[in-house]
Scaffold this motif. Structure first.
Motif, PDB file in Angstrom:
ATOM      1  N   TYR A   1      34.168  56.238  53.268  1.00 26.01           N
ATOM      2  CA  TYR A   1      34.882  56.115  54.542  1.00 26.01           C
ATOM      3  C   TYR A   1      33.997  56.453  55.742  1.00 26.01           C
ATOM      4  CZ  TYR A   1      35.741  61.023  55.734  1.00 26.01           C
ATOM      5  OH  TYR A   1      35.597  62.324  56.112  1.00 26.01           O
ATOM      6  N   GLU A   2      33.020  57.305  55.552  1.00 24.79           N
ATOM      7  CA  GLU A   2      32.158  57.667  56.679  1.00 24.79           C
ATOM      8  C   GLU A   2      31.223  56.528  57.071  1.00 24.79           C
ATOM      9  OE1 GLU A   2      30.442  61.233  55.080  1.00 24.79           O
ATOM     10  OE2 GLU A   2      31.970  62.498  56.008  1.00 24.79           O
ATOM     11  N   GLY A   3      30.916  55.639  56.122  1.00 19.42           N
ATOM     12  CA  GLY A   3      29.967  54.574  56.393  1.00 19.42           C
ATOM     13  C   GLY A   3      30.569  53.184  56.491  1.00 19.42           C
ATOM     14  N   MET A   4      31.900  53.090  56.352  1.00 15.15           N
ATOM     15  CA  MET A   4      32.480  51.745  56.360  1.00 15.15           C
ATOM     16  C   MET A   4      32.606  51.209  57.780  1.00 15.15           C
ATOM     17  SD  MET A   4      36.419  52.336  55.231  1.00 15.15           S
ATOM     18  CE  MET A   4      37.563  53.243  56.246  1.00 15.15           C
ATOM     19  N   ASP A   5      32.620  49.889  57.870  1.00 12.55           N
ATOM     20  CA  ASP A   5      32.824  49.248  59.165  1.00 12.55           C
ATOM     21  C   ASP A   5      33.970  48.248  59.033  1.00 12.55           C
ATOM     22  OD1 ASP A   5      31.827  46.607  58.391  1.00 12.55           O
ATOM     23  OD2 ASP A   5      29.845  47.526  58.423  1.00 12.55           O
ATOM     24  N   GLU A   6      34.378  47.651  60.113  1.00 13.24           N
ATOM     25  CA  GLU A   6      35.549  46.772  60.146  1.00 13.24           C
ATOM     26  C   GLU A   6      35.398  45.528  59.285  1.00 13.24           C
ATOM     27  OE1 GLU A   6      36.475  45.896  64.210  1.00 13.24           O
ATOM     28  OE2 GLU A   6      36.987  47.972  64.665  1.00 13.24           O
TER      29      GLU A   6
ATOM     30  N   ARG B   1      39.227  63.622  62.375  1.00 13.91           N
ATOM     31  CA  ARG B   1      38.333  64.510  63.137  1.00 13.91           C
ATOM     32  C   ARG B   1      38.715  65.971  62.912  1.00 13.91           C
ATOM     33  NH1 ARG B   1      39.063  60.758  67.258  1.00 13.91           N
ATOM     34  NH2 ARG B   1      40.413  62.201  68.378  1.00 13.91           N
ATOM     35  N   GLU B   2      40.020  66.282  62.943  1.00 10.26           N
ATOM     36  CA  GLU B   2      40.473  67.659  62.722  1.00 10.26           C
ATOM     37  C   GLU B   2      40.077  68.156  61.336  1.00 10.26           C
ATOM     38  OE1 GLU B   2      44.687  67.941  63.423  1.00 10.26           O
ATOM     39  OE2 GLU B   2      44.495  67.355  65.524  1.00 10.26           O
ATOM     40  N   ILE B   3      40.256  67.317  60.329  1.00  8.12           N
ATOM     41  CA  ILE B   3      39.876  67.702  58.968  1.00  8.12           C
ATOM     42  C   ILE B   3      38.370  67.904  58.874  1.00  8.12           C
ATOM     43  CG2 ILE B   3      39.711  66.896  56.578  1.00  8.12           C
ATOM     44  CD1 ILE B   3      42.489  65.597  56.965  1.00  8.12           C
ATOM     45  N   SER B   4      37.595  67.021  59.469  1.00 10.55           N
ATOM     46  CA  SER B   4      36.139  67.150  59.454  1.00 10.55           C
ATOM     47  C   SER B   4      35.697  68.459  60.106  1.00 10.55           C
ATOM     48  CB  SER B   4      35.514  65.954  60.168  1.00 10.55           C
ATOM     49  OG  SER B   4      34.122  66.072  60.183  1.00 10.55           O
ATOM     50  N   GLU B   5      36.292  68.796  61.236  1.00  8.01           N
ATOM     51  CA  GLU B   5      35.972  70.060  61.911  1.00  8.01           C
ATOM     52  C   GLU B   5      36.360  71.249  61.044  1.00  8.01           C
ATOM     53  OE1 GLU B   5      37.871  69.800  65.743  1.00  8.01           O
ATOM     54  OE2 GLU B   5      36.661  68.060  66.320  1.00  8.01           O
ATOM     55  N   TRP B   6      37.517  71.184  60.394  1.00 11.76           N
ATOM     56  CA  TRP B   6      37.981  72.261  59.525  1.00 11.76           C
ATOM     57  C   TRP B   6      36.993  72.462  58.384  1.00 11.76           C
ATOM     58  CZ3 TRP B   6      39.289  73.555  54.615  1.00 11.76           C
ATOM     59  CH2 TRP B   6      40.154  74.632  54.413  1.00 11.76           C
ATOM     60  N   ILE B   7      36.569  71.368  57.755  1.00 11.93           N
ATOM     61  CA  ILE B   7      35.622  71.441  56.641  1.00 11.93           C
ATOM     62  C   ILE B   7      34.337  72.134  57.083  1.00 11.93           C
ATOM     63  CG2 ILE B   7      34.109  70.030  55.168  1.00 11.93           C
ATOM     64  CD1 ILE B   7      36.496  68.032  54.960  1.00 11.93           C
ATOM     65  N   LYS B   8      33.797  71.722  58.220  1.00 13.10           N
ATOM     66  CA  LYS B   8      32.563  72.325  58.725  1.00 13.10           C
ATOM     67  C   LYS B   8      32.751  73.794  59.069  1.00 13.10           C
ATOM     68  CE  LYS B   8      30.728  67.991  60.428  1.00 13.10           C
ATOM     69  NZ  LYS B   8      30.582  67.111  61.572  1.00 13.10           N
ATOM     70  N   SER B   9      33.886  74.131  59.687  1.00 15.24           N
ATOM     71  CA  SER B   9      34.127  75.518  60.108  1.00 15.24           C
ATOM     72  C   SER B   9      34.279  76.469  58.925  1.00 15.24           C
ATOM     73  CB  SER B   9      35.361  75.604  61.005  1.00 15.24           C
ATOM     74  OG  SER B   9      36.558  75.474  60.246  1.00 15.24           O
ATOM     75  N   LYS B  10      34.676  75.954  57.775  1.00 17.09           N
ATOM     76  CA  LYS B  10      34.857  76.780  56.576  1.00 17.09           C
ATOM     77  C   LYS B  10      33.622  76.768  55.679  1.00 17.09           C
ATOM     78  CE  LYS B  10      39.193  77.654  57.539  1.00 17.09           C
ATOM     79  NZ  LYS B  10      39.630  78.926  58.058  1.00 17.09           N
ATOM     80  N   GLY B  11      32.588  76.002  56.069  1.00 17.60           N
ATOM     81  CA  GLY B  11      31.353  75.976  55.304  1.00 17.60           C
ATOM     82  C   GLY B  11      31.354  75.060  54.097  1.00 17.60           C
ATOM     83  N   TYR B  12      32.288  74.125  54.045  1.00 17.44           N
ATOM     84  CA  TYR B  12      32.337  73.159  52.947  1.00 17.44           C
ATOM     85  C   TYR B  12      31.566  71.905  53.331  1.00 17.44           C
ATOM     86  CZ  TYR B  12      36.155  76.016  51.101  1.00 17.44           C
ATOM     87  OH  TYR B  12      36.912  77.042  50.618  1.00 17.44           O
ATOM     88  N   GLU B  13      31.381  71.015  52.347  1.00 18.79           N
ATOM     89  CA  GLU B  13      30.730  69.732  52.601  1.00 18.79           C
ATOM     90  C   GLU B  13      31.590  68.613  52.029  1.00 18.79           C
ATOM     91  OE1 GLU B  13      26.454  67.471  51.903  1.00 18.79           O
ATOM     92  OE2 GLU B  13      26.735  69.501  51.154  1.00 18.79           O
ATOM     93  N   ALA B  14      31.935  67.648  52.864  1.00 18.80           N
ATOM     94  CA  ALA B  14      32.748  66.505  52.430  1.00 18.80           C
ATOM     95  C   ALA B  14      31.941  65.606  51.511  1.00 18.80           C
ATOM     96  CB  ALA B  14      33.245  65.722  53.635  1.00 18.80           C
ATOM     97  N   SER B  15      32.635  64.939  50.601  1.00 20.03           N
ATOM     98  CA  SER B  15      31.982  64.042  49.646  1.00 20.03           C
ATOM     99  C   SER B  15      31.666  62.671  50.233  1.00 20.03           C
ATOM    100  CB  SER B  15      32.881  63.848  48.426  1.00 20.03           C
ATOM    101  OG  SER B  15      34.038  63.103  48.802  1.00 20.03           O
ATOM    102  N   GLY B  16      32.289  62.336  51.368  1.00 20.33           N
ATOM    103  CA  GLY B  16      32.129  60.999  51.949  1.00 20.33           C
ATOM    104  C   GLY B  16      33.246  60.053  51.554  1.00 20.33           C
ATOM    105  N   THR B  17      34.145  60.530  50.683  1.00 22.23           N
ATOM    106  CA  THR B  17      35.289  59.745  50.216  1.00 22.23           C
ATOM    107  C   THR B  17      36.547  60.217  50.928  1.00 22.23           C
ATOM    108  OG1 THR B  17      34.303  59.430  48.045  1.00 22.23           O
ATOM    109  CG2 THR B  17      36.687  59.219  48.163  1.00 22.23           C
TER     110      THR B  17
ATOM    111  N   VAL C   1      45.215  54.775  48.398  1.00 20.06           N
ATOM    112  CA  VAL C   1      43.989  54.001  48.577  1.00 20.06           C
ATOM    113  C   VAL C   1      42.844  54.989  48.703  1.00 20.06           C
ATOM    114  CG1 VAL C   1      42.688  52.387  50.018  1.00 20.06           C
ATOM    115  CG2 VAL C   1      45.152  52.055  49.701  1.00 20.06           C
ATOM    116  N   ILE C   2      41.823  54.794  47.869  1.00 22.41           N
ATOM    117  CA  ILE C   2      40.602  55.583  47.964  1.00 22.41           C
ATOM    118  C   ILE C   2      39.586  54.742  48.733  1.00 22.41           C
ATOM    119  CG2 ILE C   2      38.682  56.654  46.703  1.00 22.41           C
ATOM    120  CD1 ILE C   2      40.650  57.018  44.336  1.00 22.41           C
ATOM    121  N   TYR C   3      38.998  55.344  49.764  1.00 24.04           N
ATOM    122  CA  TYR C   3      37.909  54.717  50.516  1.00 24.04           C
ATOM    123  C   TYR C   3      36.637  55.453  50.102  1.00 24.04           C
ATOM    124  CZ  TYR C   3      41.769  52.856  53.270  1.00 24.04           C
ATOM    125  OH  TYR C   3      42.925  52.219  53.665  1.00 24.04           O
TER     126      TYR C   3
END
Length: 156
Positions: free
Chosen positions: A62-67, A115-131, A57-59
């Motif tokens: 995912y950062e902006g979705m709500d219930e 949360r762990e993945i988000s922190e890892w991405i930031k710590s390595k200087g990458y930017e998430a796509s929001g997907t 499943v692709i969201y």
């Protein structure tokens, strides 16, 4: 439960897939995903083919979705291109760099992994796509607390 693999950077190649695109709310998400997997799986079998990987499943937001507004692309990767049919769309998943990790446990407990993945991405200087993409290695026949899911976050 918890993350059961390292968080890793990987390159995914372009790949054909069949998807059903839909929007639902949290109370219906399990049924909608399950029904879509069954429809797509039956169509792949009808075509004399096999899935190229486990269901996903692709969201897209995912950062902006709500219930109450969960947009999903539910599908299977393929080894061979197949045409779409009715609500099942044929797509090419793009080549992309992703951050990935495996999770063992209930879907309701995956927030910590995100949360762990988000922190890892930031710590390595990458930017998430929001997907976000979730691959489901176990199905409804497994107890909820024994689900195995791979989470991928594509990068910009």
């Amino acid at each position: 439960m918890a993350r059961i693999s390292e968080i890793m950077l990987m390159q995914r190649g372009e790949q054909p897939a069949l998807i059903i695109e839909t929007v639902t709310d949290l109370s219906q998400i399990g049924r909608v995903i399950g029904d879509s997997f069954v429809k797509i799986g039956a169509y792949i079998e009808e075509q004399g083919e096999l899935p190229g990987d486990v269901p996903f499943v692709i969201y897209p937001d995912y950062e902006g979705m709500d219930e109450k507004n969960i947009r999903m692309l539910i599908g299977f990767k393929l080894s061979n291109v197949l045409p779409g049919k009715d609500e099942i769309k044929a797509v090419q998943l793009p080549a992309q760099k992703v951050i990935t990790s495996l999770f063992f446990g209930s879907y309701n407990e995956m927030e910590k992994l995100y949360r762990e993945i988000s922190e890892w991405i930031k710590s390595k200087g990458y930017e998430a796509s929001g997907t976000s993409i979730e691959y489901y290695y176990t199905g409804p026949s497994f107890p909820e607390n024994e689900q195995v899911t791979m989470v991928e976050i594509p990068l910009k």
